[in-house]
Design an enzyme around this catalytic site. Structure first.
Site, PDB file in Angstrom:
ATOM      1  N   LYS A  22       0.836  -1.198   0.000  1.00 31.71           N
ATOM      2  CA  LYS A  22       0.000   0.000   0.000  1.00 31.71           C
ATOM      3  C   LYS A  22       0.877   1.257   0.000  1.00 31.71           C
ATOM      4  O   LYS A  22       0.655   2.179  -0.794  1.00 31.71           O
ATOM      5  CB  LYS A  22      -0.898  -0.023   1.243  1.00 31.71           C
ATOM      6  N   ARG A  91      -2.780   3.594   8.639  1.00 26.22           N
ATOM      7  CA  ARG A  91      -3.188   2.409   7.861  1.00 26.22           C
ATOM      8  C   ARG A  91      -2.079   1.369   7.817  1.00 26.22           C
ATOM      9  O   ARG A  91      -0.919   1.688   7.598  1.00 26.22           O
ATOM     10  CB  ARG A  91      -3.522   2.813   6.425  1.00 26.22           C
ATOM     11  N   GLY A 100      -8.069  -7.073   4.930  1.00 26.74           N
ATOM     12  CA  GLY A 100      -8.849  -7.086   6.166  1.00 26.74           C
ATOM     13  C   GLY A 100      -8.174  -7.775   7.346  1.00 26.74           C
ATOM     14  O   GLY A 100      -8.770  -7.930   8.403  1.00 26.74           O
ATOM     15  N   MET A 102      -5.313  -6.835   8.919  1.00 28.08           N
ATOM     16  CA  MET A 102      -4.710  -5.926   9.898  1.00 28.08           C
ATOM     17  C   MET A 102      -5.564  -4.671   9.991  1.00 28.08           C
ATOM     18  O   MET A 102      -6.602  -4.582   9.360  1.00 28.08           O
ATOM     19  CB  MET A 102      -3.269  -5.630   9.503  1.00 28.08           C
ATOM     20  N   ARG A 337      -3.738  -1.662  -6.163  1.00 24.57           N
ATOM     21  CA  ARG A 337      -2.906  -2.875  -6.184  1.00 24.57           C
ATOM     22  C   ARG A 337      -3.320  -3.686  -7.407  1.00 24.57           C
ATOM     23  O   ARG A 337      -4.376  -3.444  -7.989  1.00 24.57           O
ATOM     24  CB  ARG A 337      -3.094  -3.705  -4.907  1.00 24.57           C
ATOM     25  N   HIS A 453      -2.565 -45.907  -9.868  1.00 24.23           N
ATOM     26  CA  HIS A 453      -3.062 -46.291 -11.194  1.00 24.23           C
ATOM     27  C   HIS A 453      -4.256 -45.433 -11.587  1.00 24.23           C
ATOM     28  O   HIS A 453      -4.324 -44.866 -12.677  1.00 24.23           O
ATOM     29  CB  HIS A 453      -3.438 -47.776 -11.174  1.00 24.23           C
ATOM     30  N   ARG A 615       4.910 -46.574 -28.525  1.00 23.55           N
ATOM     31  CA  ARG A 615       5.789 -47.360 -27.663  1.00 23.55           C
ATOM     32  C   ARG A 615       5.386 -48.821 -27.730  1.00 23.55           C
ATOM     33  O   ARG A 615       4.214 -49.161 -27.592  1.00 23.55           O
ATOM     34  CB  ARG A 615       5.691 -46.872 -26.220  1.00 23.55           C
ATOM     35  N   SER A 811      13.294 -40.413 -26.016  1.00 22.25           N
ATOM     36  CA  SER A 811      12.182 -39.812 -25.282  1.00 22.25           C
ATOM     37  C   SER A 811      12.364 -40.156 -23.810  1.00 22.25           C
ATOM     38  O   SER A 811      12.401 -41.330 -23.439  1.00 22.25           O
ATOM     39  CB  SER A 811      10.851 -40.365 -25.798  1.00 22.25           C
ATOM     40  N   GLY A 813      11.476 -41.027 -20.366  1.00 21.92           N
ATOM     41  CA  GLY A 813      10.337 -41.504 -19.583  1.00 21.92           C
ATOM     42  C   GLY A 813      10.602 -41.145 -18.129  1.00 21.92           C
ATOM     43  O   GLY A 813      11.159 -41.923 -17.365  1.00 21.92           O
ATOM     44  N   CYS A 879       8.256 -37.629 -22.099  1.00 24.13           N
ATOM     45  CA  CYS A 879       6.859 -38.047 -22.107  1.00 24.13           C
ATOM     46  C   CYS A 879       6.378 -38.425 -20.711  1.00 24.13           C
ATOM     47  O   CYS A 879       5.311 -38.989 -20.550  1.00 24.13           O
ATOM     48  CB  CYS A 879       6.645 -39.188 -23.086  1.00 24.13           C
ATOM     49  N   TYR A 899      10.847 -31.407 -27.827  1.00 26.32           N
ATOM     50  CA  TYR A 899       9.440 -31.291 -27.475  1.00 26.32           C
ATOM     51  C   TYR A 899       9.179 -31.846 -26.081  1.00 26.32           C
ATOM     52  O   TYR A 899       9.993 -32.596 -25.531  1.00 26.32           O
ATOM     53  CB  TYR A 899       8.552 -32.028 -28.496  1.00 26.32           C
TER      54      TYR A 899
HETATM   55  P1  ADP Z   1      -7.407  -2.084   4.059  1.00 28.03           P
HETATM   56  O1  ADP Z   1      -5.990  -2.469   3.944  1.00 28.03           O
HETATM   57  O2  ADP Z   1      -8.193  -2.985   4.916  1.00 28.03           O
HETATM   58  O3  ADP Z   1      -8.029  -1.802   2.714  1.00 28.03           O
HETATM   59  P2  ADP Z   1      -7.182   0.784   4.362  1.00 28.03           P
HETATM   60  O4  ADP Z   1      -5.949   1.295   5.037  1.00 28.03           O
HETATM   61  O5  ADP Z   1      -7.169   0.874   2.906  1.00 28.03           O
HETATM   62  O6  ADP Z   1      -7.426  -0.700   4.869  1.00 28.03           O
HETATM   63  O7  ADP Z   1      -8.389   1.596   5.000  1.00 28.03           O
HETATM   64  C1  ADP Z   1      -9.664   1.140   5.308  1.00 28.03           C
HETATM   65  C2  ADP Z   1     -10.709   2.055   4.678  1.00 28.03           C
HETATM   66  O8  ADP Z   1     -10.525   3.410   5.056  1.00 28.03           O
HETATM   67  C3  ADP Z   1     -10.653   2.035   3.188  1.00 28.03           C
HETATM   68  O9  ADP Z   1     -11.950   2.036   2.673  1.00 28.03           O
HETATM   69  C4  ADP Z   1      -9.947   3.306   2.831  1.00 28.03           C
HETATM   70  O10 ADP Z   1     -10.335   3.807   1.590  1.00 28.03           O
HETATM   71  C5  ADP Z   1     -10.384   4.256   3.935  1.00 28.03           C
HETATM   72  N1  ADP Z   1      -9.359   5.243   4.185  1.00 28.03           N
HETATM   73  C6  ADP Z   1      -8.095   5.014   4.562  1.00 28.03           C
HETATM   74  N2  ADP Z   1      -7.391   6.158   4.661  1.00 28.03           N
HETATM   75  C7  ADP Z   1      -8.222   7.151   4.340  1.00 28.03           C
HETATM   76  C8  ADP Z   1      -8.090   8.574   4.233  1.00 28.03           C
HETATM   77  N3  ADP Z   1      -6.931   9.182   4.480  1.00 28.03           N
HETATM   78  N4  ADP Z   1      -9.153   9.277   3.864  1.00 28.03           N
HETATM   79  C9  ADP Z   1     -10.320   8.667   3.613  1.00 28.03           C
HETATM   80  N5  ADP Z   1     -10.528   7.337   3.691  1.00 28.03           N
HETATM   81  C10 ADP Z   1      -9.493   6.575   4.046  1.00 28.03           C
HETATM   82 MG    MG Z   2      -7.839  -0.568   1.499  1.00 28.04          MG
HETATM   83 MG    MG Z   3       8.196 -46.347 -18.232  1.00 32.93          MG
END
Ligand code: ADP
Ligand code: MG
Ligand code: MG
Length: 930
Positions: A22, A91, A100, A102, A337, A453, A615, A811, A813, A879, A899
């Site tokens: 990120k 973040r 989701g 962390m 990403r 088998h 074969r 070939s 095997g 093969c 091949y």
């Molecule tokens: P995750 O890795 O779980 O996607 P994020 O760090 O992206 O967590 O943040 C969780 C939510 O908060 C996301 O929907 C993100 O867009 C929003 N968010 C994070 N930072 C900001 C910010 N500076 N302003 C507005 N929304 C934010």
């Molecule tokens: Mg996010």
């Molecule tokens: Mg054989």
């Protein structure tokens, strides 16, 4: 001094290990001019140091304070200011995306004073209190460990009390009260006042996000998805100026894919919510709207969003999964990403992005993981079919199939002929079950590994197979089976998924594989880029035709024993084996020859012009006879019946004595049955049946070998019983001559299995030459057929130079060669110790699935070199099953094979892998042997 903090303007967008995915992308987006709210990243190094010593490393907070002052300058706001407050998000984000897993805290910097300022400034009390209650909850939960349920309960209670359906229905005063309740919850739970100093809030938040790296959720996730410290080590923290999607109806927040991740369609795909903050979309509090609706609702911003989408793709040259927020009509990019897509979408987007010029063809080819294509070659369970599996075995051959449970091959064949869909369910399978495989949609076994088998044969035929499903108990005699808690009688319907190993009750809808246009195109590009050719292993004209559809440019292995196992021919094969005199044996062979000839002709026709490598017979001959225990069982039963018939003679008299009425009732049918059985007896029919089985049993005993796989098989059998190979070679020449006359272009090769010395080849070649002359004289047609050898014993590798004097091609095997190199019996290895070896990292991979480059591969490389020193134009292929595995394909390319040959459904995988091997050949070095 280590630097722990990087502003988005100067962070290295390529260094995901240090900045997290990120953070790196926030830096990169900032640097290419996208509208990212200002911020900075605290490195994963700081995280690791914090986790080790339990305090933030020296200097981190100094750098953070300096970075915050910079933020104040950039935004013109003040952190803690009561007139123009700066708020930030804190973040998480590691090198590998762990959605989701962390934590992230929003709206940090709020306290009663800054809240007043925010309300004043925006003239929007509702917005202010909404932001405040969100912050108190997130901060309470993440930084202070207050259980989330406490907040949720307070929210529900309030909504019920004021009759609000959704949280947007709450008024400013109600939200203000709610925030106050939240503060009470936090203070009661922690026993401390809620922290109001923004810098203290920030420091505690940073530490809390660092700690979330070792949270249970995150640790479990890394274990589940095998994320090692080399892939991601610690989380970075991104401190980012808050922008607000909840400032009214000209504000919004959303997530988008630059293209549809399910179909690959070139259309932005995503959802947004007006007047909402980030986490609302994901949390599903309100139902978001599709992005297409934005075109009506906020046309200018929709256009800006399209521009953002195009810039992202043009820069990353990859489908992006991004987050955005609109604050009072201004669009901000918050995250991006690479998009995760299914196999189909990967292929479609590759071809389309290349056609649009976003990426090159090479990039399009390199972008798709070849193994992913397997999903596209086989039927799969319909999405949304949500069935619960009864049991799980090994995913032995991919694809899903439903059918009626049948417990033996004969019944499978009989019911299959009536058009029924069949799942053959066996303890384990044997070569004599082959006709059951032909009849079945899928195979399920209770025992055996991924190279049992059942697994090997099913993969060869491209049929789904689940093997080694220990939760199945089969009672063949009662014709029923238990699978987990369910009981099935023969004829009940089940579904198996050979891609996952799961077994389900009843029929579950499946979707057929289809060779769609973009896949076709991508594979054509692959063929243009590759130098290594891809052939298929195919034993029948049907298999051959299918292999061609998948794009195979020849057959690398046609196993003649599959033809012998056909139920119409097996009795003749058995006669040949049981023959007492050479004449009897020749007679049986003479009847087999036309079968083989027609098989070969069918295959030549299907492959018209493409090479076909046949074969000669390979397995030990006893595989064509029933097992000793089966024969003993039958002999026993026949003897009992014979004895019973004698007793039947006396039955009418005995019955009359016992119960005259009963006798009267049955006398007719008894007499009738008796007469028949006595007739059998007098004609010695029982004796004949018993004698035949006894002869077979004697033969089975005589053929018994301690170690059949190392025993009398392959060329050793062919040379001790030359009439078999003679018949096969003659059938092939006749088929070739016949096909040529019918206008089919024949490009045939004969190969000899199990060869370890040149002299063996010399002897078989003599048969080859004699038969060729003979067919030429007889049919006036002298087909050109190449003569070559399998390389599947260690000595053959070492003597490759000598073998190449006779063999025109090699070939590898690699199934047998791997067994021979490791001195592992494959079946025993996979059932007993290989899983342990892999788990405890004694071996990294199963060498029967992924070619063991350092050992087996080294032998291959030497054999290729020595062979070509003698015969520079020596054609060399592989093969074994590894021939369809991408890493193995890459190695085969590197050592100059001509091949690879694999089962038909893996042909597309190998074609793409061959292209990638060529495109990346410079990266490959001989250090693979180190
Ligand atoms: P995750 O890795 O779980 O996607 P994020 O760090 O992206 O967590 O943040 C969780 C939510 O908060 C996301 O929907 C993100 O867009 C929003 N968010 C994070 N930072 C900001 C910010 N500076 N302003 C507005 N929304 C934010
Ligand atoms: Mg996010
Ligand atoms: Mg054989």
């Amino acid at each position: 001094m280590t630097t722990y903090v990087y502003p988005f303007e100067s962070g290295d967008g390529k260094n995901k290990m240090l900045l997290g995915g990120k953070g790196a992308n926030l830096a990169e987006m900032t640097q290419i001019g996208l509208n990212v709210p200002p911020g900075f990243t605290i490195t994963t190094e700081a995280c690791l140091a914090y986790l080790e010593h339990d305090v933030l490393p020296d200097g981190v907070m100094d750098e953070v304070r300096a970075a915050m002052r910079e933020l104040e300058q950039k935004t013109g706001k003040g952190f803690g200011s009561a007139t123009n407050p700066l708020l930030v998000s804190v973040r998480s984000g590691s090198a590998m995306s762990m959605p989701g897993m962390m934590d992230t805290i929003l709206n940090l910097g709020l306290n009663p004073a800054t809240l007043d300022g925010l309300i004043h400034q925006t003239d929007n009390p509702r917005f202010g209190y909404d932001a405040w209650r969100r912050f108190v909850q997130l901060y309470g939960k993440i930084a202070l460990g207050v259980p989330d349920e406490l907040f949720d309960e307070a929210m529900s209670t309030l909504k019920a009390k004021v009759g609000a359906a959704q949280d947007v229905d709450l008024t400013a005063p109600q939200l203000k009260d709610l925030a106050q309740t939240y503060i009470g919850i936090v203070e009661q739970h922690t026993g401390h006042p809620f922290p109001t100093d923004p810098m203290q809030q920030l420091e505690m938040a940073i530490a809390a996000v660092f700690r979330s790296w070792m949270g249970k959720r995150a640790v479990d996730y890394r274990r589940q998805f095998k994320i090692t410290p080399e892939m991601a080590n610690g989380t970075a923290v991104n401190v980012c100026t808050m922008v607000f999607g909840n400032m009214g109806n000209d504000s919004a927040t959303g997530v988008g894919f630059t293209r549809n991740p399910a179909t690959g369609e070139n259309l932005i795909f995503g959802e947004y919510l007006t007047n909402a903050q980030g986490e609302d979309v994901v949390a599903g509090i309100r139902t978001p709207k599709p992005i297409a609706e934005m075109q009506q609702e906020m046309p200018r911003l929709h256009a800006e969003l399209m521009e953002l989408r195009n810039k992202l793709e043009a820069h990353y040259k990859e489908v992006q999964d991004f987050e955005f927020t609109i604050e009072k009509g201004r669009l901000y990019a918050l995250q991006t990403r690479n998009g995760k897509m299914n196999a189909r979408a990967m292929v479609v987007t590759s071809v389309e992005m290349a056609s649009e010029g976003v990426i090159t063809r090479e990039q399009a080819l390199l972008r798709v993981n070849p193994a992913l294509l397997e999903q596209l070659m086989v039927p799969t369970l319909a999405p949304g079919a949500n069935a619960v599996a009864l049991a799980t075995g090994l995913p032995a051959s991919p694809g899903a199939a439903s059918g009626r449970v049948v417990f033996d091959a004969d019944t499978a064949e009989a019911r299959g002929k009536l058009g029924e869909k069949i799942i053959l369910v066996r303890e384990e399978t044997k070569p004599e079950d082959i006709h059951g495989f032909f009849a079945a949609q899928g195979i399920l076994t209770a025992r055996g590994g991924k190279t049992s088998h059942a697994a090997v044969v099913a993969r060869g035929m491209g049929k789904p197979c689940v093997s080694g499903c220990a939760a199945i108990q089969i009672d063949v005699h009662a014709r029923k089976a238990r699978v987990g808690d369910a009981e099935f009688v023969e004829g009940d319907v089940i579904t198996i998924d050979g891609s996952t190993g799961k077994v389900y009750a009843g029929r579950i809808p499946t979707v057929e594989a289809e060779f769609f246009d973009e896949l076709q195109t991508l594979l054509e590009w692959a063929d243009e880029a590759a130098t290594l050719k891809v052939r298929a292993n195919a034993d029948t004209p049907n298999d051959a035709a299918r292999a061609r559809r998948f794009g195979a440019v020849g057959i690398g292995l046609c196993r003649t024993e599959r033809m012998f196992n056909d139920p119409g021919r097996l009795p003749v094969v058995q006669e040949m084996i049981l023959a007492d005199t050479p004449e009897e044996r020749q007679d049986a062979l003479d009847r087999l020859l036309p079968f083989q000839r027609e098989d070969f002709k069918g295959i030549f026709r299907a492959m018209d012009g493409l090479p076909v490598t046949v074969r000669l017979l390979d397995p030990p001959i006893h595989e064509f006879l029933p097992t000793a225990s089966q024969l003993e069982f039958e002999i026993d039963h026949l003897r009992n019946l014979k004895r019973a018939v004698r007793g039947m003679n006396e039955l009418p008299e005995t019955l009359r004595m016992l119960d005259p009425e009963l006798h009267h009732a049955y006398v007719d049918s008894l007499d009738h049955l008796n007469a028949n059985l006595v007739q059998y007896e007098q004609q010695h029919r029982f004796d004949a049946l018993i004698a035949r089985r006894e002869a077979m049993l004697r033969k089975v005993h005589a053929l018994h070998e301690v170690n059949p796989m190392l025993g009398h098989r392959g060329v050793r059998l062919g040379l001790t019983n030359p009439e078999i190979y003679t018949m096969q070679i003659r059938a092939l020449f006749e088929a070739a001559a016949g096909s040529l006359r019918e206008g089919v272009t024949v490009n045939a090769e004969i190969m000899v299995p199990q060869v370890c010395t040149k002299e063996e080849l010399v002897r078989v070649k003599a048969i080859f030459d004699t038969e060729l002359d003979r067919v030429a004289a007889l049919l006036g047609e002298r087909p050109h057929v190449r003569f070559g050898t399998m390389i599947e014993v260690v000595r053959a590798c070492v003597r490759a130079g000598s073998l190449a004097r006779i063999a025109e091609f090699f070939s590898f095997g690699t199934n047998d060669l791997t067994q021979a190199t490791f001195s592992f019996s494959r079946e025993d290895a996979e059932n007993k110790f290989l899983p342990f070896y892999q788990e405890s990292k004694i071996l990294r991979e199963n060498p029967f699935e992924v070619l063991d480059v350092k050992g087996v591969g080294r032998l291959m490389q030497m054999a290729v070199q020595w062979g070509r020193e003698v015969r520079p134009d020596l054609k060399v292929g592989i093969c074994g099953e590894q021939g369809g595995q991408p890493d193995s394909v890459r190695f085969c390319h590197a050592i100059g094979l001509s091949y690879v040959s694999c089962s038909a459904p893996r042909v597309p995988i190998a074609r793409l892998a061959a292209a990638q091997a060529k495109l990346r050949e410079k990266e490959y070095s001989t250090s693979v042997f180190d």
